[in-house]
Design an enzyme around this catalytic site. Structure first.
Site: not given
Ligand code: EPU
Length: 333
Positions: A160, A233, A329
């Site tokens: 990012r 995010s 972000e």
């Molecule tokens: N989780 C929770 N609660 C929540 C959300 C997430 O416990 O409300 C935990 C879960 O354990 C889950 C883990 O977080 O397994 C990861 O969640 P997710 O797969 O939704 O991914 P993220 O790390 O929350 C990142 C990116 C997203 C991208 C997804 C998928 C960042 C800041 N965000 O989110 O990007 O779509 O991975 O690759 O790195 C964006 O940047 O706008 C965005 C949506």
């Protein structure tokens, strides 16, 4: 090209925040952009408006970059270069590449925003970042009006992050981006758990099947900005020291994490925010999305300040609870 006065920016930011531009101009070509830059230096560039939180009116001249066009440069049987103008909508570009069976962008389907802003934060999802398929971009130096080519290495891409958020912040306007894509089904990435699960019955999923899986996953947990204002995010996933991680894991054995190196562990900010009790909470029209705590939402008429106040409340609580500072972000204006 007409400079308009006191234009509402509500339709131009995916958070749907009301703020005005004192002066606003929409440009449809690089020639028009250069003409404007010849006389105006105090500018505010608006692309898809998907990564900004407007907390006040914008005093500088707002330039809405609306340049369109896609050019294909065939590199033979295996690969193709696709150059898209900055004003192209990101998701439409992804869908177009998928329709041509060009592989590389399918994991990045449905990310809001435009092509021109995609390299600034090295957009990424489901195991792919644009740096993985990025070939080069062209950008105009605001000060000199000269065009410069940036290779992948020039952009200093990180999670990012890029040179355009650091040393060159506010200095260049990206006018087009070139991606190196594959014409065969190789280099596809289905390592991400949820995609793997959805495609478990497919031996060799097509580019279209991967895009469809990504779209289904995103639609199941991320709010559509056309229905509920948001900027994806709101925070980055923090990277903590292994010492802090070990300390936290004693108290929270189920803490999700990704090991980056021996000393660095990344923790999903969404999990931290959920543990602090914010998931699905609403404060007036500002809220934390019910299915993904990393996404702050504007239910209708929240001001940028209300969203920002909520973000600060979350940062404070996460710091108190986990000793982790969450970095925002989204660009706060
Ligand atoms: N989780 C929770 N609660 C929540 C959300 C997430 O416990 O409300 C935990 C879960 O354990 C889950 C883990 O977080 O397994 C990861 O969640 P997710 O797969 O939704 O991914 P993220 O790390 O929350 C990142 C990116 C997203 C991208 C997804 C998928 C960042 C800041 N965000 O989110 O990007 O779509 O991975 O690759 O790195 C964006 O940047 O706008 C965005 C949506």
């Amino acid at each position: 090209m007409k400079i308009q006065q006191n234009i509402s920016l509500k339709p131009y930011n995916t958070f749907g925040i009301q703020a005005n531009a004192k002066r606003f101009v929409s440009v449809n070509s690089v020639k028009e952009l250069k003409e404007i830059l010849a006389s105006e230096k105090a500018i505010f560039l608006l692309g898809g408006g998907s990564n900004i939180l407007l907390t006040k009116d914008v005093e500088k001249l707002v330039i809405h970059l609306n340049t369109k066009g896609i050019i294909v440069n065939d590199l033979g049987a295996e690969e193709v270069l696709v150059t898209a103008e900055a004003g192209e909508n990101w998701h439409e570009l992804v869908l177009w590449c998928v329709s041509q069976n060009y592989g590389g962008l399918e994991n990045l389907a449905l990310i809001p925003g435009n092509v021109g802003t995609s390299p600034i934060q090295n957009i990424g999802a489901y195991g792919v970042e644009i740096k993985d398929v990025f070939q080069q971009l062209e950008a105009i130096n605001i000060e000199t009006g000269k065009t410069k080519i940036f290779t992948n290495a020039d952009c200093d891409f990180e999670y990012r992050n890029s040179v355009f958020k650091n040393g060159l912040k506010g200095k260049y306007i990206i006018i087009n981006v070139t991606f190196q894509l594959t014409k065969k089904n190789h280099n596809i990435n289905i390592s991400y758990g949820a995609i793997k699960d959805l495609l478990s019955d497919k031996e060799n999923p097509s580019i279209k099947e991967i895009a469809d899986a990504v779209i289904a996953i995103r639609q199941s947990k991320l709010p559509d900005p056309k229905k509920i204002g948001n900027s994806g995010s709101f925070f980055k996933n923090p990277v903590v020291t292994s010492d802090l991680f070990i300390e936290l894991a004693k108290k929270y054995p189920e803490i999700p994490h990704y090991i980056i190196s021996e000393e660095e562990i990344k923790i999903p900010a969404g999990w931290l925010i959920e543990q602090c009790g914010f998931k699905g909470k609403r404060f007036g029209d500002a809220g934390v999305h019910e299915k993904q705590a990393l996404v702050l939402v504007n239910y209708n008429n929240a001001s940028g300040k209300e969203i920002y106040d909520l973000a600060q409340k979350i940062q404070q609580k996460v710091l108190e609870t986990f000793k982790i500072s969450l970095e925002i972000e989204v660009n706060i204006i």
